[in-house]
Write a protein that holds these residues in place. Structure first.
Motif, PDB file in Angstrom:
ATOM      1  N   GLN A 250       4.703   5.271  -5.545  1.00 44.59           N
ATOM      2  CA  GLN A 250       4.813   5.155  -6.999  1.00 44.59           C
ATOM      3  C   GLN A 250       3.778   6.009  -7.723  1.00 44.59           C
ATOM      4  O   GLN A 250       4.069   6.623  -8.755  1.00 44.59           O
ATOM      5  CB  GLN A 250       4.701   3.689  -7.438  1.00 44.59           C
ATOM      6  CG  GLN A 250       5.901   2.857  -7.055  1.00 44.59           C
ATOM      7  CD  GLN A 250       7.215   3.458  -7.520  1.00 44.59           C
ATOM      8  OE1 GLN A 250       7.365   3.843  -8.674  1.00 44.59           O
ATOM      9  NE2 GLN A 250       8.166   3.571  -6.601  1.00 44.59           N
ATOM     10  N   ALA A 251       2.568   6.072  -7.188  1.00 46.22           N
ATOM     11  CA  ALA A 251       1.522   6.884  -7.806  1.00 46.22           C
ATOM     12  C   ALA A 251       1.921   8.361  -7.798  1.00 46.22           C
ATOM     13  O   ALA A 251       1.741   9.080  -8.796  1.00 46.22           O
ATOM     14  CB  ALA A 251       0.185   6.681  -7.077  1.00 46.22           C
ATOM     15  N   ILE A 252       2.485   8.805  -6.697  1.00 44.26           N
ATOM     16  CA  ILE A 252       2.944  10.199  -6.585  1.00 44.26           C
ATOM     17  C   ILE A 252       4.072  10.469  -7.575  1.00 44.26           C
ATOM     18  O   ILE A 252       4.053  11.469  -8.298  1.00 44.26           O
ATOM     19  CB  ILE A 252       3.368  10.500  -5.129  1.00 44.26           C
ATOM     20  CG1 ILE A 252       2.125  10.598  -4.243  1.00 44.26           C
ATOM     21  CG2 ILE A 252       4.209  11.762  -5.048  1.00 44.26           C
ATOM     22  CD1 ILE A 252       2.404  10.624  -2.753  1.00 44.26           C
ATOM     23  N   LEU A 253       5.034   9.581  -7.645  1.00 45.18           N
ATOM     24  CA  LEU A 253       6.156   9.775  -8.567  1.00 45.18           C
ATOM     25  C   LEU A 253       5.704   9.760 -10.027  1.00 45.18           C
ATOM     26  O   LEU A 253       6.195  10.549 -10.840  1.00 45.18           O
ATOM     27  CB  LEU A 253       7.233   8.712  -8.329  1.00 45.18           C
ATOM     28  CG  LEU A 253       8.006   8.849  -7.020  1.00 45.18           C
ATOM     29  CD1 LEU A 253       8.901   7.635  -6.790  1.00 45.18           C
ATOM     30  CD2 LEU A 253       8.816  10.141  -6.986  1.00 45.18           C
ATOM     31  N   GLN A 254       4.754   8.906 -10.360  1.00 47.17           N
ATOM     32  CA  GLN A 254       4.242   8.865 -11.735  1.00 47.17           C
ATOM     33  C   GLN A 254       3.535  10.165 -12.097  1.00 47.17           C
ATOM     34  O   GLN A 254       3.661  10.660 -13.218  1.00 47.17           O
ATOM     35  CB  GLN A 254       3.303   7.673 -11.919  1.00 47.17           C
ATOM     36  CG  GLN A 254       4.022   6.350 -11.947  1.00 47.17           C
ATOM     37  CD  GLN A 254       3.078   5.172 -11.933  1.00 47.17           C
ATOM     38  OE1 GLN A 254       1.865   5.296 -11.850  1.00 47.17           O
ATOM     39  NE2 GLN A 254       3.649   3.976 -12.011  1.00 47.17           N
TER      40      GLN A 254
ATOM     41  N   ARG B 294       0.835  -1.214   0.000  1.00 44.94           N
ATOM     42  CA  ARG B 294       0.000   0.000   0.000  1.00 44.94           C
ATOM     43  C   ARG B 294       0.859   1.250   0.000  1.00 44.94           C
ATOM     44  O   ARG B 294       0.619   2.192  -0.752  1.00 44.94           O
ATOM     45  CB  ARG B 294      -0.933   0.000   1.211  1.00 44.94           C
ATOM     46  CG  ARG B 294      -2.028  -1.029   1.128  1.00 44.94           C
ATOM     47  CD  ARG B 294      -2.869  -1.040   2.381  1.00 44.94           C
ATOM     48  NE  ARG B 294      -3.805  -2.143   2.324  1.00 44.94           N
ATOM     49  CZ  ARG B 294      -4.162  -2.883   3.355  1.00 44.94           C
ATOM     50  NH1 ARG B 294      -3.667  -2.625   4.559  1.00 44.94           N
ATOM     51  NH2 ARG B 294      -4.999  -3.863   3.209  1.00 44.94           N
ATOM     52  N   TYR B 295       1.870   1.265   0.864  1.00 42.36           N
ATOM     53  CA  TYR B 295       2.770   2.422   0.901  1.00 42.36           C
ATOM     54  C   TYR B 295       3.553   2.541  -0.405  1.00 42.36           C
ATOM     55  O   TYR B 295       3.781   3.643  -0.902  1.00 42.36           O
ATOM     56  CB  TYR B 295       3.720   2.349   2.098  1.00 42.36           C
ATOM     57  CG  TYR B 295       3.056   2.772   3.379  1.00 42.36           C
ATOM     58  CD1 TYR B 295       2.825   4.119   3.653  1.00 42.36           C
ATOM     59  CD2 TYR B 295       2.638   1.833   4.312  1.00 42.36           C
ATOM     60  CE1 TYR B 295       2.217   4.521   4.827  1.00 42.36           C
ATOM     61  CE2 TYR B 295       2.022   2.225   5.499  1.00 42.36           C
ATOM     62  CZ  TYR B 295       1.812   3.569   5.751  1.00 42.36           C
ATOM     63  OH  TYR B 295       1.199   3.960   6.901  1.00 42.36           O
ATOM     64  N   GLU B 296       3.958   1.417  -0.937  1.00 40.58           N
ATOM     65  CA  GLU B 296       4.691   1.429  -2.203  1.00 40.58           C
ATOM     66  C   GLU B 296       3.796   1.987  -3.321  1.00 40.58           C
ATOM     67  O   GLU B 296       4.257   2.761  -4.166  1.00 40.58           O
ATOM     68  CB  GLU B 296       5.179   0.019  -2.549  1.00 40.58           C
ATOM     69  CG  GLU B 296       6.175  -0.019  -3.673  1.00 40.58           C
ATOM     70  CD  GLU B 296       7.418   0.819  -3.438  1.00 40.58           C
ATOM     71  OE1 GLU B 296       7.923   1.382  -4.431  1.00 40.58           O
ATOM     72  OE2 GLU B 296       7.888   0.943  -2.288  1.00 40.58           O
ATOM     73  N   PHE B 297       2.526   1.605  -3.318  1.00 42.13           N
ATOM     74  CA  PHE B 297       1.597   2.143  -4.310  1.00 42.13           C
ATOM     75  C   PHE B 297       1.496   3.664  -4.195  1.00 42.13           C
ATOM     76  O   PHE B 297       1.551   4.376  -5.200  1.00 42.13           O
ATOM     77  CB  PHE B 297       0.198   1.532  -4.154  1.00 42.13           C
ATOM     78  CG  PHE B 297      -0.855   2.345  -4.842  1.00 42.13           C
ATOM     79  CD1 PHE B 297      -0.975   2.325  -6.227  1.00 42.13           C
ATOM     80  CD2 PHE B 297      -1.704   3.176  -4.117  1.00 42.13           C
ATOM     81  CE1 PHE B 297      -1.932   3.112  -6.874  1.00 42.13           C
ATOM     82  CE2 PHE B 297      -2.653   3.964  -4.751  1.00 42.13           C
ATOM     83  CZ  PHE B 297      -2.765   3.929  -6.130  1.00 42.13           C
ATOM     84  N   LEU B 298       1.345   4.165  -2.977  1.00 43.64           N
ATOM     85  CA  LEU B 298       1.223   5.614  -2.783  1.00 43.64           C
ATOM     86  C   LEU B 298       2.472   6.329  -3.293  1.00 43.64           C
ATOM     87  O   LEU B 298       2.364   7.340  -4.004  1.00 43.64           O
ATOM     88  CB  LEU B 298       0.977   5.939  -1.311  1.00 43.64           C
ATOM     89  CG  LEU B 298      -0.357   5.473  -0.741  1.00 43.64           C
ATOM     90  CD1 LEU B 298      -0.423   5.726   0.759  1.00 43.64           C
ATOM     91  CD2 LEU B 298      -1.528   6.140  -1.455  1.00 43.64           C
TER      92      LEU B 298
END
Length: 155
Positions: free
Chosen positions: A116-120, A110-114
């Motif tokens: 990565q989503a921000i960086l994208q 979940r943290y990794e998704f957040l």
């Protein structure tokens, strides 16, 4: 309205409207998601280290708008990134959070998704900054963001 903080990134979230859910279900969903943003280990803790004055004068707030379980109708109105608001020196950056990319994942995922989503989304922000010729050093901002997100970890 003047902002109290001088952080360049802010966070906001809303839970999609689903008439089949009870009010308690909305509350439970919001209570479950909120700590990932503003809790002790919330991602906002990493983001607040970055201040808009360090990157230029034209962008004071990039607001990550987490749309939790948006409905189909809500999805139809979401843009990948909103238009730059010159008067506010701000831009909204929608991020969709749903069962597949968040709720069915492990805590670490979940943290990794957040992150990565921000960086994208930073790639889209770069396009807006360049297109609008904003006085914002977006390359430095992206670099600093990558550093604070890399340091940010949940045990």
């Amino acid at each position: 309205m003047e902002r109290v903080k001088d952080t360049i990134f802010g966070c906001f979230f809303k839970v999609g409207f689903n008439p089949d859910l009870e009010k308690d279900d909305f509350t439970k969903l919001a209570d479950f998601f909120r700590p990932y943003i503003w809790g002790e280990n919330g991602i906002d803790n990493a983001l607040e280290k970055l201040h808009w004055r360090d990157y230029g004068n034209d962008l004071e707030l990039a607001l990550f708008q987490f749309n939790v379980n948006p409905t189909y109708a809500e999805l139809q109105h979401l843009k990948e990134i909103e238009s730059y608001r010159k008067n506010e020196k701000a831009i909204g950056i929608p991020i969709i959070v749903n069962e597949e990319n968040f709720f069915k994942k492990t805590e670490k995922e979940r943290y990794e998704f957040l992150k990565q989503a921000i960086l994208q989304k930073m790639e889209l922000l770069t396009e807006v900054v360049k297109k609008r010729k904003l006085d914002t050093n977006v390359d430095l901002l992206k670099s600093d963001l990558q550093k604070v997100l890399k340091e940010f970890s949940v045990t």
